[in-house]
Design a protein around this motif. Structure first.
Motif: not given
Length: 350
Positions: A152-178
């Motif tokens: 749930i968030g505000n993608p592209f500033g168009i207003g609150q939006t809900v999208t659905a999915g699943i947990i694809s993986a856990k513990g991802r720790n080598s993405i290089g973002l943080n």
């Protein structure tokens, strides 16, 4: 036997059976609705998700004149407590001169930045308003791959939006973002503006803070990342209490030993961590650890994943004593290290 008395229990039994049957059908129908609709989850969670508008002033030099350029950035946030603390991403509010929160009920208010943590890309804001809907906290440790979730968030500033999915993986720790990564991965559509928004389970409980997408186009390609709520709450608690995140500090950098690395460098071990740097006057240097050492165990646990070791050290309080088992040359050794407080600006992340 009186005929009336005979039929009374029969009728009661029929009515009871009918009621039980109808109740069962209603429960089954309700379950069918729950299986095919996320509306109840959305009703529970969306009042706690906010839109964030930040204004950033950039001074641009043009010939001899200085022009001030204003830009408005969009993001999302989650009301974590009834007294107005909001979780969001550091990059959402970075360099912001003003931060405005837009609530689900259309109220708007300027927020105060309590603190942020670039190492986990999290920030804590505070607003002072009555009747706030704080989200119910889930437990990200109990999340499993394959669980259905909502973003749930505000993608592209168009207003609150809900999208659905699943947990694809856990513990991802080598993405290089943080610096400290422990991401939940999801295929729920996450786009620019979703950052800082909520990842919730089907009970409407917060399990993560949407943080980033993996994309070659800038849009959603089914690979999104969220910071687990347990990690986010630890950061929030530390920032509210100390104004910053207090982490343990060892003062060394190391890399995972692979079979190829061990063969190329003729190392005496094929597993563990190879120390590549030691910070001067750090706890590691004081304990006698040297570049080229191989660290095999920390607190009696194998040390083979540098990302997990980094998070372990950071999770411990300054003053904590840890035990390291290592190899130097052909000689094994054991040493005790007293962790210190991690400096605010520190390249080494252990």
């Amino acid at each position: 036997m009186n005929q009336k008395n005979y039929w009374t229990p029969v009728i009661i039994s029929i009515l009871a059976g009918t009621c039980i049957g109808l109740t069962t059908l209603l429960i089954q129908e309700k379950q069918k609705i729950a299986d095919f609709s996320y509306s109840n989850s959305v009703l529970v969670a969306t009042p706690s998700v906010v839109n964030i508008f930040t204004q950033v002033s950039q001074r641009k030099k043009l010939n001899t004149n200085n022009d001030v350029k204003h830009s408005v950035n969009l993001g999302s946030g989650v009301i974590a407590t009834r007294d107005g603390y909001i979780l969001t991403n550091h990059h959402v509010i970075q360099n912001a001169q003003s931060i405005v929160i837009a609530l689900h009920d259309d109220r708007r208010i300027e927020a105060k930045l309590i603190g942020s943590d670039p190492s986990t890309d999290l920030a804590i804001l505070k607003i002072d308003l009555p009747n706030l809907d704080s989200i119910t906290m889930g437990d990200s440790n109990k999340v499993s791959v394959g669980d259905r979730i909502l973003a749930i968030g505000n993608p592209f500033g168009i207003g609150q939006t809900v999208t659905a999915g699943i947990i694809s993986a856990k513990g991802r720790n080598s993405i290089g973002l943080n610096t400290y990564e422990n991401f939940l991965q999801t295929d729920a559509a996450i786009n620019p503006g979703n950052s800082g928004g909520a990842l919730v389970n089907l009970k409407g409980e917060l399990i993560g803070i949407s943080s980033a997408i993996y994309s070659s186009t800038g849009g959603s390609q089914g690979i999104g990342f969220a910071t687990p709520v347990n990690d986010a709450l630890d950061v929030m608690e530390s920032i509210i209490k100390h104004g910053e995140v207090v982490r343990g500090y060892l003062g060394m950098d190391a890399q995972k030993i692979t079979q190829t690395l061990a063969e190329n460098l003729a190392l005496p071990a094929t597993h563990g961590l190879l120390v590549s740097d030691i910070t001067k006057e750090s706890p590691a240097e004081k304990a006698g650890i040297e570049v080229g050492d191989i660290i095999l165990e920390i607190n009696n646990n194998p040390s083979e994943d540098p990302f997990k070791v980094r998070r372990l050290i950071a999770s411990l309080k300054p003053g904590t004593h840890i035990s390291l088992v290592g190899i130097r040359g052909q000689q094994s050794y054991q040493t005790n290290v007293t962790l210190e407080k991690q400096p605010t600006m520190q390249r080494i992340t252990y």
